[in-house]
Write a protein that holds these residues in place. Structure first.
Motif, short mmCIF file in Angstrom:
data_model
loop_
_atom_site.label_atom_id
_atom_site.label_comp_id
_atom_site.label_asym_id
_atom_site.label_seq_id
_atom_site.Cartn_x
_atom_site.Cartn_y
_atom_site.Cartn_z
N TYR A 1 59.78 26.85 76.61
CA TYR A 1 58.81 26.49 77.67
C TYR A 1 59.43 25.51 78.67
N LYS A 2 60.20 24.54 78.11
CA LYS A 2 60.80 23.53 78.99
C LYS A 2 61.88 24.14 79.88
N GLY A 3 62.54 25.18 79.32
CA GLY A 3 63.66 25.81 80.05
C GLY A 3 63.20 26.78 81.12
N ASP A 4 61.98 27.33 80.95
CA ASP A 4 61.49 28.29 81.94
C ASP A 4 61.31 27.57 83.27
N THR A 5 61.93 28.11 84.31
CA THR A 5 61.82 27.41 85.59
C THR A 5 60.63 27.90 86.39
N LEU A 6 59.86 26.97 86.87
CA LEU A 6 58.74 27.29 87.79
C LEU A 6 58.44 26.06 88.60
N GLU B 1 61.88 25.56 68.80
CA GLU B 1 62.63 26.49 69.67
C GLU B 1 61.75 26.93 70.84
N LEU B 2 60.44 27.14 70.55
CA LEU B 2 59.51 27.52 71.62
C LEU B 2 59.37 26.39 72.64
N VAL B 3 59.36 25.16 72.14
CA VAL B 3 59.27 24.00 73.04
C VAL B 3 60.42 24.08 74.04
N LYS B 4 61.62 24.34 73.51
CA LYS B 4 62.82 24.45 74.38
C LYS B 4 62.60 25.57 75.39
N GLY C 1 56.91 14.40 78.15
CA GLY C 1 56.23 14.70 79.41
C GLY C 1 56.63 16.05 79.99
N SER C 2 57.88 16.43 79.82
CA SER C 2 58.27 17.68 80.48
C SER C 2 57.71 18.89 79.72
N PHE C 3 57.55 18.77 78.41
CA PHE C 3 56.91 19.86 77.65
C PHE C 3 55.43 19.97 78.06
N SER C 4 54.79 18.83 78.16
CA SER C 4 53.38 18.82 78.56
C SER C 4 53.22 19.46 79.94
N HIS C 5 54.09 19.08 80.84
CA HIS C 5 54.04 19.65 82.19
C HIS C 5 54.21 21.17 82.14
N ALA C 6 55.17 21.61 81.32
CA ALA C 6 55.43 23.06 81.22
C ALA C 6 54.19 23.80 80.71
N MET C 7 53.48 23.19 79.78
CA MET C 7 52.31 23.86 79.20
C MET C 7 51.10 23.84 80.14
N LEU C 8 51.01 22.79 80.96
CA LEU C 8 49.79 22.61 81.77
C LEU C 8 49.93 23.04 83.22
N SER C 9 51.16 23.25 83.66
CA SER C 9 51.36 23.57 85.07
C SER C 9 50.49 24.77 85.48
N PRO C 10 49.68 24.62 86.53
CA PRO C 10 48.80 25.73 86.93
C PRO C 10 49.58 26.98 87.33
N LYS C 11 50.85 26.79 87.68
CA LYS C 11 51.65 27.96 88.10
C LYS C 11 52.02 28.85 86.91
#
Ligand code: URA
Length: 237
Positions: free
Chosen positions: A232-237, A227-230, A114-124
């Motif tokens: 995206y998940k690590g980028d804070t927004l 590694e890319l998954v990590k 779920g957190s990877f999905s959120h990172a990819m889809l977040s409108p921000k």
């Protein structure tokens, strides 16, 4: 489920290579070494392969080359769904990261994270999605500038700037958008006066659909993509 099928949903290895590997390196099922790829396993079994414990709680990531005619839903009375092709994990918790329309082909990420999905889809985050498209009418050159400024497609707000690159034949293009509005590409091309008759997503963020992945097939993400998954998940927004 067969042992080999289960392991390939968890580990990046083809069924063929796994069969070879099992001859020399057994999987450990509930403490017992198993060489037979067809061995039937239960959801509750503990499976260790190459020293790693595999299990339904583990996160899984697939890149699927979605064909036309398949819907991004768990069940559908009429059409095939993505999950009639990509097997659910034993816990049945896989979902698609965003959706593609029934008639759209191309890259679809599938996960239970779920957190990877959120990172990819977040409108921000404005993750870029690039589509290859074909139209019956010639694509007007003015659309390139219109799209770069944002267009009114009937929503409250204009679209964010998008990059349109019209290809040589004038009836096909690459379009990169950074939002995920309902039927967005379809509506943008209608607005430009060149309605779609073919649409394929070729990338989403840094994830790219390679030519080698045949339509209708899927694969687990490679090490570099994990590694890319990590990232995206690590980028804070
Ligand atoms: N935009 C569309 O119109 N359809 C899709 O499937 C994806 C983006």
């Amino acid at each position: 489920m067969r042992l080999d099928k289960w392991i390939t949903t968890q580990v990046f290895i083809s069924r063929k290579d796994l069969k070879k590997k099992l001859r020399t390196t057994p999987a450990i099922v509930n403490g017992v070494p198993v060489h037979d790829p067809g061995f039937q396993i239960q959801q509750t079994d503990e499976i260790i392969f190459e020293g790693k414990r595999l299990g339904g709680s583990q996160e899984v990531y697939y890149l699927f080359h979605k064909p036309k005619g398949v819907v991004c839903a768990t069940t559908d009375n009429v059409s095939d769904t993505v999950f009639s092709i990509v097997p659910q994990t034993p816990k049945k918790d896989l979902f698609t990261i965003g959706r593609l329309d029934k008639d759209t082909e191309g890259l679809l990420l599938i996960t239970n994270d779920g957190s990877f999905s959120h990172a990819m889809l977040s409108p921000k985050r404005h993750v870029a999605k690039t589509y290859y498209l074909k139209t019956k009418k010639e694509i007007p050159a003015e659309a390139v500038e219109q799209f770069s400024k944002g267009v009114d497609i009937g929503d409250e707000k204009d679209t964010l700037p998008a990059k349109l690159e019209i290809l040589e034949d004038g009836h096909s293009a690459l379009l990169t958008i950074t939002e995920g509005r309902f039927h967005q590409v379809k509506r943008m091309m209608e607005k430009a006066g060149a309605p779609l008759f073919y649409l394929k997503r070729i990338s989403m963020g840094d994830f790219v659909l390679e030519d080698e992945l045949p339509i209708g097939e899927y694969r687990t993400l490679r090490e570099d993509e994990l590694e890319l998954v990590k990232k995206y998940k690590g980028d804070t927004l």
